[in-house]
Motif scaffolding. Structure first.
Motif, short mmCIF file in Angstrom:
data_model
loop_
_atom_site.label_atom_id
_atom_site.label_comp_id
_atom_site.label_asym_id
_atom_site.label_seq_id
_atom_site.Cartn_x
_atom_site.Cartn_y
_atom_site.Cartn_z
N ALA A 184 -29.17 -8.91 42.67
CA ALA A 184 -29.08 -8.40 41.37
C ALA A 184 -28.02 -7.27 41.22
N ARG A 185 -28.00 -6.31 42.01
CA ARG A 185 -27.13 -5.31 42.02
C ARG A 185 -25.79 -5.94 42.06
N GLY A 186 -25.32 -6.93 42.90
CA GLY A 186 -24.11 -7.59 43.09
C GLY A 186 -23.74 -8.10 41.65
N GLN A 187 -24.72 -8.79 40.93
CA GLN A 187 -24.42 -9.30 39.73
C GLN A 187 -24.17 -8.15 38.68
N LEU A 188 -24.86 -7.09 38.89
CA LEU A 188 -24.75 -5.81 37.94
C LEU A 188 -23.44 -5.42 38.12
N ASP A 189 -22.83 -5.55 39.28
CA ASP A 189 -21.55 -4.75 39.56
C ASP A 189 -20.59 -5.88 39.01
N GLN A 190 -20.77 -7.00 39.22
CA GLN A 190 -19.77 -7.92 38.61
C GLN A 190 -19.77 -7.99 37.16
N ALA A 191 -20.85 -7.84 36.45
CA ALA A 191 -20.61 -7.78 34.96
C ALA A 191 -20.19 -6.59 34.72
N LEU A 192 -20.39 -5.24 35.07
CA LEU A 192 -19.87 -4.16 34.85
C LEU A 192 -18.30 -4.31 34.85
#
Length: 302
Positions: free
Chosen positions: A88-96
């Motif tokens: 989820a942190r990886g997805q958060l970084d990608q979304a940002l």
């Protein structure tokens, strides 16, 4: 000749001494047997206490094993949550990153909206229709109308692009919010799993302390039982030694009596075998009796 047949004085004295010794041995045997029974009762008591401790330990061991399984399950669940949170942190970084890239590529500066250009066109048309102006000014108005018409088409195109970018921005912001919410949710779940795992660990520690206490108590009971068993074995050996000595004295007493009875039988048989008449019988009896008296086997008492 009449009389009562008894043992010789020496044999009587030996028999009295043996009987007294036998009585003393019997008293010692009773005391030794009482001590042995006491040791045996202690061994049984300690064995019963060990069994009770063992029975107490069984459900505690089952509870400890259940806690251990729960601890492992919570550990696996915590590992899964950690992997999900990292994803989820990886997805958060990608979304940002996607949102920042989108904002970086968006055009800078304000652009006129089609509604503004349409109002301006409407104003010019109204002036052209209602006002009488010189030819030069009217030509300027016509040029402005043409320019505004071209600007209107471009503004409409830019407005569409702007709306698309705004919609995309909202989508990226929503994805970023959703990713951040998921990271926060997984963080909270991990915190709960950590707390549950720590509570399980504390319960396991308490169980292990109790288990250690029971094991130590069982070992102490085992040590005391081993010592009592040694005393019991020593009592068994003591009783055995005393009983063998008593048996020896008893057999010695029986042997002395048996030997005296056998001597009398031999005397009577010899008398019968050598009888040749009344005088011969008396002589043989007297001779045999004298021999017995010399040997000290019997005495005559009246």
């Amino acid at each position: 000749m009449s009389g009562r047949l008894t043992l010789s004085e020496a044999d009587e004295q030996a028999e009295r001494e043996d009987r007294e010794a036998l009585h003393r041995l019997e008293a010692k045997i009773r005391e030794a047997r009482a001590r042995r029974q006491s040791h045996l009762d202690d061994v049984r008591q300690l064995s019963s206490e060990q069994k009770s401790l063992y029975d107490q330990r069984l459900p505690r061991q089952e509870a400890l094993e259940a806690l251990n399984r729960e601890h492992h399950e919570l550990g696996r669940a915590l590992g899964d949550l950690r992997r999900q949170r990292d994803a989820a942190r990886g997805q958060l970084d990608q979304a940002l990153v996607r949102l920042r890239e989108h904002r970086a590529l968006s055009p800078r500066g304000e652009r006129a909206r089609p509604e503004q250009i349409q109002r301006e066109i409407a104003d010019l048309e109204m002036r052209q229709q209602t006002l009488a102006v010189p030819i030069a000014e009217e030509n300027l108005m016509i040029l402005r109308l043409r320019e505004l018409t071209r600007s209107l088409e471009e503004a409409k195109r830019h407005a569409t692009e702007h709306d698309d970018r705004a919609r995309r921005t909202r989508e990226l912001e929503a994805a970023l919010t959703q990713a951040r919410t998921e990271v926060d949710r997984l963080g909270i779940e991990m915190g709960k799993a950590h707390e549950a795992r720590e509570r399980t660990m504390q319960a396991m520690r308490a169980r292990l302390v109790e288990e250690g206490r029971l094991v130590a108590e069982m070992r102490e009971k085992g040590r005391l039982r081993a010592q009592t068993m040694e005393r019991l074995e020593a009592s068994n050996r003591e009783v055995g030694t005393l009983e063998r000595e008593a048996d020896r004295l008893f057999q010695q007493l029986r042997s002395r009596r048996h030997e005296a009875r056998q001597t009398v039988r031999d005397y009577n048989r010899t008398v019968r075998e050598n009888v040749a008449g009344p005088d011969a019988f008396a002589r043989a009896a007297d001779a045999q009796l004298q021999e017995l008296l010399k040997r000290g086997r019997i005495t005559l008492g009246g």
